[in-house]
Motif scaffolding. Structure first.
Motif, PDB file in Angstrom:
ATOM      1  N   VAL A   1      42.348 -39.097  -0.522  1.00 24.18           N
ATOM      2  CA  VAL A   1      42.902 -38.624  -1.793  1.00 24.18           C
ATOM      3  C   VAL A   1      41.955 -38.956  -2.950  1.00 24.18           C
ATOM      4  O   VAL A   1      41.668 -38.114  -3.801  1.00 24.18           O
ATOM      5  N   ALA A   2      41.428 -40.185  -2.966  1.00 20.51           N
ATOM      6  CA  ALA A   2      40.545 -40.609  -4.064  1.00 20.51           C
ATOM      7  C   ALA A   2      39.262 -39.794  -4.105  1.00 20.51           C
ATOM      8  O   ALA A   2      38.833 -39.351  -5.185  1.00 20.51           O
ATOM      9  N   VAL A   3      38.628 -39.583  -2.961  1.00 20.92           N
ATOM     10  CA  VAL A   3      37.366 -38.838  -2.966  1.00 20.92           C
ATOM     11  C   VAL A   3      37.621 -37.365  -3.283  1.00 20.92           C
ATOM     12  O   VAL A   3      36.813 -36.718  -3.966  1.00 20.92           O
ATOM     13  N   ALA A   4      38.746 -36.824  -2.840  1.00 18.98           N
ATOM     14  CA  ALA A   4      39.071 -35.432  -3.172  1.00 18.98           C
ATOM     15  C   ALA A   4      39.306 -35.267  -4.671  1.00 18.98           C
ATOM     16  O   ALA A   4      38.789 -34.325  -5.287  1.00 18.98           O
ATOM     17  N   LEU A   5      40.072 -36.191  -5.273  1.00 20.83           N
ATOM     18  CA  LEU A   5      40.300 -36.135  -6.715  1.00 20.83           C
ATOM     19  C   LEU A   5      38.997 -36.336  -7.486  1.00 20.83           C
ATOM     20  O   LEU A   5      38.736 -35.650  -8.478  1.00 20.83           O
ATOM     21  N   GLY A   6      38.216 -37.303  -7.029  1.00 26.83           N
ATOM     22  CA  GLY A   6      36.962 -37.583  -7.712  1.00 26.83           C
ATOM     23  C   GLY A   6      36.004 -36.404  -7.682  1.00 26.83           C
ATOM     24  O   GLY A   6      35.451 -36.015  -8.720  1.00 26.83           O
ATOM     25  N   THR A   7      35.814 -35.832  -6.502  1.00 28.02           N
ATOM     26  CA  THR A   7      34.843 -34.739  -6.384  1.00 28.02           C
ATOM     27  C   THR A   7      35.319 -33.453  -7.053  1.00 28.02           C
ATOM     28  O   THR A   7      34.507 -32.685  -7.546  1.00 28.02           O
ATOM     29  N   SER A   8      36.620 -33.230  -7.091  1.00 17.45           N
ATOM     30  CA  SER A   8      37.100 -31.979  -7.675  1.00 17.45           C
ATOM     31  C   SER A   8      37.415 -32.063  -9.167  1.00 17.45           C
ATOM     32  O   SER A   8      37.251 -31.090  -9.888  1.00 17.45           O
ATOM     33  N   LEU A   9      37.852 -33.251  -9.644  1.00 19.04           N
ATOM     34  CA  LEU A   9      38.274 -33.350 -11.041  1.00 19.04           C
ATOM     35  C   LEU A   9      37.373 -34.196 -11.929  1.00 19.04           C
ATOM     36  O   LEU A   9      37.085 -33.808 -13.058  1.00 19.04           O
ATOM     37  N   LEU A  10      36.969 -35.364 -11.458  1.00 16.75           N
ATOM     38  CA  LEU A  10      36.248 -36.297 -12.333  1.00 16.75           C
ATOM     39  C   LEU A  10      34.734 -36.107 -12.324  1.00 16.75           C
ATOM     40  O   LEU A  10      34.106 -36.099 -13.385  1.00 16.75           O
ATOM     41  N   ARG A  11      34.158 -36.012 -11.166  1.00 16.27           N
ATOM     42  CA  ARG A  11      32.699 -35.958 -11.090  1.00 16.27           C
ATOM     43  C   ARG A  11      32.078 -34.758 -11.794  1.00 16.27           C
ATOM     44  O   ARG A  11      30.988 -34.893 -12.365  1.00 16.27           O
ATOM     45  N   PRO A  12      32.720 -33.594 -11.789  1.00 14.93           N
ATOM     46  CA  PRO A  12      32.134 -32.478 -12.552  1.00 14.93           C
ATOM     47  C   PRO A  12      32.058 -32.755 -14.057  1.00 14.93           C
ATOM     48  O   PRO A  12      31.252 -32.159 -14.759  1.00 14.93           O
ATOM     49  N   LEU A  13      32.904 -33.670 -14.550  1.00 14.53           N
ATOM     50  CA  LEU A  13      32.933 -33.972 -15.980  1.00 14.53           C
ATOM     51  C   LEU A  13      32.044 -35.150 -16.375  1.00 14.53           C
ATOM     52  O   LEU A  13      31.715 -35.299 -17.554  1.00 14.53           O
ATOM     53  N   LEU A  14      31.705 -36.008 -15.415  1.00 15.41           N
ATOM     54  CA  LEU A  14      30.935 -37.223 -15.723  1.00 15.41           C
ATOM     55  C   LEU A  14      29.508 -37.129 -15.207  1.00 15.41           C
ATOM     56  O   LEU A  14      29.297 -36.824 -14.036  1.00 15.41           O
ATOM     57  N   PRO A  15      28.545 -37.430 -16.064  1.00 18.38           N
ATOM     58  CA  PRO A  15      27.185 -37.553 -15.544  1.00 18.38           C
ATOM     59  C   PRO A  15      27.134 -38.707 -14.534  1.00 18.38           C
ATOM     60  O   PRO A  15      27.884 -39.684 -14.649  1.00 18.38           O
ATOM     61  N   VAL A  16      26.267 -38.581 -13.557  1.00 18.29           N
ATOM     62  CA  VAL A  16      26.175 -39.588 -12.487  1.00 18.29           C
ATOM     63  C   VAL A  16      25.939 -40.974 -13.070  1.00 18.29           C
ATOM     64  O   VAL A  16      26.566 -41.948 -12.638  1.00 18.29           O
TER      65      VAL A  16
END
Length: 188
Positions: free
Chosen positions: A29-44
Motif C-alpha cells: 500500500v505504501a509503495v503504491a501510494l508513494g509511486t502514484s501520488l507523492l513521488r510525481p510531486l516531489l523531487p528525488v
C-alpha cells in the motif's frame, strides 16, 4: 501479552504467517501510494531529505537523546479474534500486528521504514522491507515464546535493550544509506 490461542499447537506458525502477510500488505500500500501520488510531486532530493530527517530524529530517540510520542494506533488486537479459531484467529491477529496499523510500537525505526518505502524505495526493496518488518516481529515473539514464561527473555531484553536499539539503528542507517545512494545516483 499475546492471546494464548496464538501459541496452541501450530497456531504460532499461522500467527507468524499473518505477521509476514501484514508487513507485505502495508509495504504494498505504501509503495503504491508513494509511486502514484507523492513521488510525481516531489523531487528525488526532497524525498531523500525527508527520509534522512525522519531517520535522524528517530535515531536520536533510539539513542535516548530525547523522547517522542510517535504516531501509532496504540491498541492491542482484540481477544475476540481468538473466536475465529486457532488458525484463522492467529492468522488474523498476526496480520493486524504485522501490518503495524493496530499495535504498539516500541521503536521508531518502523516509521523510518515507512517513510523510505513511501518516498524512495523501489518496488522490490519496498516489498522486501515489508516482509522484513513482519519477519522481525515474528522473530521477537517466537524467541519470546521459546524462552518460556519464567521471565528470562524479558530480563535479557531489558539488559540488552540499549545495545539492540543501537545495532538496529546502525543497521537501518546502512540499509537506507545504500538505498538512498542508489536513488540519488539514479536520479543524477
Amino acid at each position: 501479552m499475546l492471546i494464548s490461542s496464538v501459541w496452541r499447537g501450530g497456531s504460532r506458525w499461522w500467527f507468524s504467517a499473518g505477521l509476514l502477510v501484514g508487513g507485505f500488505t502495508s509495504s504494498l500500500v505504501a509503495v503504491a501510494l508513494g509511486t502514484s501520488l507523492l513521488r510525481p510531486l516531489l523531487p528525488v532530493r526532497v524525498a531523500v531529505g525527508v527520509v534522512l530527517t525522519v531517520f535522524v530524529v528517530i535515531a536520536l530517540q533510539e539513542f535516548g537523546i530525547f523522547r517522542l510520542r510517535l504516531p501509532q494506533n496504540a491498541r492491542q488486537v482484540p481477544e475476540s479474534i481468538s473466536a475465529d479459531g486457532a488458525r484463522y484467529g492467529a492468522l488474523h491477529f498476526g496480520f493486524e500486528m504485522g501490518s503495524g496499523v493496530r499495535t504498539y510500537m516500541t521503536s521508531g525505526l518502523p516509521h523510518v521504514l515507512a517513510a523510505g518505502v513511501l518516498l524512495v524505495a523501489g518496488w522490490p526493496a519496498a516489498l522486501l522491507a515489508g516482509v522484513g518488518f513482519g519477519a522481525g516481529r515474528a522473530l521477537m515473539v517466537l524467541s519470546r515464546h521459546a524462552y518460556g514464561d519464567d521471565g528470562r527473555w524479558d530480563q535479557s531484553l531489558a539488559r540488552y535493550d540499549t545495545s539492540i536499539r543501537a545495532l538496529m539503528t546502525l543497521a537501518t542507517a546502512f540499509a537506507y544509506g545504500s538505498i538512498l545512494y542508489t536513488t540519488v545516483a539514479g536520479a543524477a
